[in-house]
Design an enzyme around this catalytic site. Structure first.
Site, PDB file in Angstrom:
ATOM      1  N   ASN A   1       0.861  -1.188   0.000  1.00 56.13           N
ATOM      2  CA  ASN A   1       0.000   0.000   0.000  1.00 56.13           C
ATOM      3  C   ASN A   1       0.895   1.235   0.000  1.00 56.13           C
ATOM      4  O   ASN A   1       1.475   1.586   1.022  1.00 56.13           O
ATOM      5  CB  ASN A   1      -0.898  -0.033   1.249  1.00 56.13           C
ATOM      6  N   TRP A   2       0.994   1.860  -1.149  1.00 54.67           N
ATOM      7  CA  TRP A   2       1.912   3.007  -1.282  1.00 54.67           C
ATOM      8  C   TRP A   2       1.337   4.293  -0.694  1.00 54.67           C
ATOM      9  O   TRP A   2       2.046   5.293  -0.596  1.00 54.67           O
ATOM     10  CB  TRP A   2       2.229   3.256  -2.758  1.00 54.67           C
ATOM     11  N   LYS A   3       0.070   4.282  -0.364  1.00 54.63           N
ATOM     12  CA  LYS A   3      -0.606   5.475   0.169  1.00 54.63           C
ATOM     13  C   LYS A   3      -0.335   6.680  -0.753  1.00 54.63           C
ATOM     14  O   LYS A   3      -0.178   6.503  -1.949  1.00 54.63           O
ATOM     15  CB  LYS A   3      -0.170   5.733   1.612  1.00 54.63           C
TER      16      LYS A   3
ATOM     17  N   SER B   1       3.236  -2.456  10.240  1.00 56.14           N
ATOM     18  CA  SER B   1       4.695  -2.487  10.386  1.00 56.14           C
ATOM     19  C   SER B   1       5.320  -3.830  10.013  1.00 56.14           C
ATOM     20  O   SER B   1       6.268  -4.282  10.644  1.00 56.14           O
ATOM     21  CB  SER B   1       5.100  -2.064  11.805  1.00 56.14           C
TER      22      SER B   1
ATOM     23  N   GLY C   1       2.695  -1.311   4.270  1.00 59.21           N
ATOM     24  CA  GLY C   1       2.773   0.117   3.954  1.00 59.21           C
ATOM     25  C   GLY C   1       4.216   0.515   3.705  1.00 59.21           C
ATOM     26  O   GLY C   1       4.769   0.310   2.629  1.00 59.21           O
ATOM     27  N   GLY C   2       4.850   1.089   4.735  1.00 58.97           N
ATOM     28  CA  GLY C   2       6.199   1.660   4.611  1.00 58.97           C
ATOM     29  C   GLY C   2       7.204   0.767   3.887  1.00 58.97           C
ATOM     30  O   GLY C   2       7.917   1.220   2.992  1.00 58.97           O
TER      31      GLY C   2
ATOM     32  N   GLY D   1       2.246   2.002  10.600  1.00 57.85           N
ATOM     33  CA  GLY D   1       3.204   3.103  10.438  1.00 57.85           C
ATOM     34  C   GLY D   1       3.898   3.504  11.730  1.00 57.85           C
ATOM     35  O   GLY D   1       4.525   4.558  11.800  1.00 57.85           O
TER      36      GLY D   1
ATOM     37  N   HIS E   1      -9.656   0.866   4.778  1.00 55.73           N
ATOM     38  CA  HIS E   1      -8.385   1.141   5.460  1.00 55.73           C
ATOM     39  C   HIS E   1      -8.639   2.119   6.605  1.00 55.73           C
ATOM     40  O   HIS E   1      -9.456   3.050   6.477  1.00 55.73           O
ATOM     41  CB  HIS E   1      -7.366   1.717   4.472  1.00 55.73           C
TER      42      HIS E   1
ATOM     43  N   GLU F   1      -5.569  -5.154  10.377  1.00 58.77           N
ATOM     44  CA  GLU F   1      -4.524  -4.162  10.610  1.00 58.77           C
ATOM     45  C   GLU F   1      -4.819  -3.412  11.906  1.00 58.77           C
ATOM     46  O   GLU F   1      -5.607  -2.454  11.916  1.00 58.77           O
ATOM     47  CB  GLU F   1      -4.506  -3.139   9.473  1.00 58.77           C
TER      48      GLU F   1
ATOM     49  N   GLU G   1      -7.089   4.570   7.660  1.00 58.17           N
ATOM     50  CA  GLU G   1      -6.883   5.988   7.324  1.00 58.17           C
ATOM     51  C   GLU G   1      -8.122   6.563   6.640  1.00 58.17           C
ATOM     52  O   GLU G   1      -8.480   7.723   6.851  1.00 58.17           O
ATOM     53  CB  GLU G   1      -5.626   6.133   6.447  1.00 58.17           C
TER      54      GLU G   1
HETATM   55  C1  PEP Z   1      -0.912   0.045   5.988  1.00 57.01           C
HETATM   56  O1  PEP Z   1      -1.059   1.241   5.896  1.00 57.01           O
HETATM   57  O2  PEP Z   1      -1.752  -0.710   5.448  1.00 57.01           O
HETATM   58  C2  PEP Z   1       0.234  -0.462   6.743  1.00 57.01           C
HETATM   59  C3  PEP Z   1       0.162  -1.671   7.203  1.00 57.01           C
HETATM   60  O3  PEP Z   1       1.293   0.387   6.931  1.00 57.01           O
HETATM   61  P1  PEP Z   1       2.721   0.036   7.613  1.00 57.01           P
HETATM   62  O4  PEP Z   1       3.183  -1.274   7.019  1.00 57.01           O
HETATM   63  O5  PEP Z   1       3.597   1.181   7.255  1.00 57.01           O
HETATM   64  O6  PEP Z   1       2.470  -0.100   9.064  1.00 57.01           O
END
Ligand code: PEP
Length: 263
Positions: free
Chosen positions: A13-15, A222, A243-244, A184, A106, A178, A108
């Site tokens: 997920n590049w956001k 994470s 994500g990251g 994040g 999600h 999640e 967010e």
């Molecule tokens: C996400 O936003 O779906 C996510 C899991 O982010 P991260 O891996 O950065 O925690």
């Protein structure tokens, strides 16, 4: 070992992150890694979710990858079809662009953009009616976990959508657990805690749908190359929403490899 009847999914997920040049470079690096040491498609589904303006460019760039890498939309409109809805992208427009996958729910979107249960249900219905596969995200806040309500919150989020998903449409749903406090933040749920929640989600799904035993349940929060092997070894963790770490081709590749090898 992971549940061997379920092919794992690893989705980045590049956001709202890479600009075009960075996105291009990231995909080129990822393609090179697959070229050097491919991950068999039947061992792991791999997807990337760029922002909508980058989506079809990335899709075109992935056409000559050594294996299928899906492009996943990060969101879609709660309005179906076409019409006077400034700024919106409908399920049908995604399908028309050969985008077959979409994230819905999600945290967010839920927290920052007002995606409440009614909106999520509308998005889900639109996506499924258009023939898209949905990665439906659920997860509790830190406060809810500390109050001992994590399981109830997560199962409720699954029940929230049950009324609008037709029996056969469950085949087109992937669930992503999640925990919000792990997104994040660098804090990952321990494999044991994640597995415990995934097992509860699996039980819940089995009660709701005939496809409950085979629905992929991804973990997100994470996930990195360093913790992917341990998470992938949990029987009910069938992949990762990343994500990251998906913004680095090598890390994302290592995560996909960990899940592919856990099969
Ligand atoms: C996400 O936003 O779906 C996510 C899991 O982010 P991260 O891996 O950065 O925690």
């Amino acid at each position: 070992m992971s549940n061997s009847t379920i092919t794992p999914w690893v989705v980045g997920n590049w956001k709202m992150n890479p600009m075009h040049a960075n996105a291009f470079q990231l995909i080129e690096e990822f393609k090179q890694l697959l070229q050097q040491d491919n991950i068999a498609a039947e061992q792991c589904h791999i997807g990337v979710a760029p922002t909508s303006i980058v989506l079809t460019g990335v899709q075109a760039q992935l056409k000559d990858a050594a294996r299928a890498v899906y492009t996943v939309a990060q969101d879609l409109s709660r309005v179906a079809g076409t019409g006077a809805y400034t700024g919106e992208v409908s399920a049908e427009l995604l399908k028309d662009s050969q985008i077959e996958y979409v994230l819905i729910g999600h945290s967010e979107r839920r927290e920052l953009f007002g995606d409440n249960v009614e909106i999520l249900k509308a998005k889900l219905q639109n996506a499924l009616s258009a023939g898209l596969t949905v990665i439906y995200c659920v997860g509790e806040s830190l406060e809810q976990r500390e109050q001992g309500a994590a399981e109830q919150v997560v199962l409720q989020q699954i029940c929230d959508i049950a009324a609008v998903v037709k029996a056969e449409q469950w085949q087109n749903i992937v669930v992503a657990y999640e925990p919000i406090w792990a997104i994040g933040t660098g804090k990952t749920a321990s494999p044991a805690d994640a597995q415990a929640m995934h097992a509860k989600i699996r039980e819940g799904l089995k009660q709701i749908t005939a496809f409950g035993a085979t629905t992929a349940i991804l973990y997100g929060g994470s996930v990195k190359a360093e913790n992917a092997v341990e998470l992938a070894a949990c029987p009910d963790i069938n992949g990762a929403l990343v994500g990251g770490a998906s913004l680095n081709a090598q890390s994302f590749y290592q995560i996909a490899k960990a899940f592919a090898q856990s099969k």
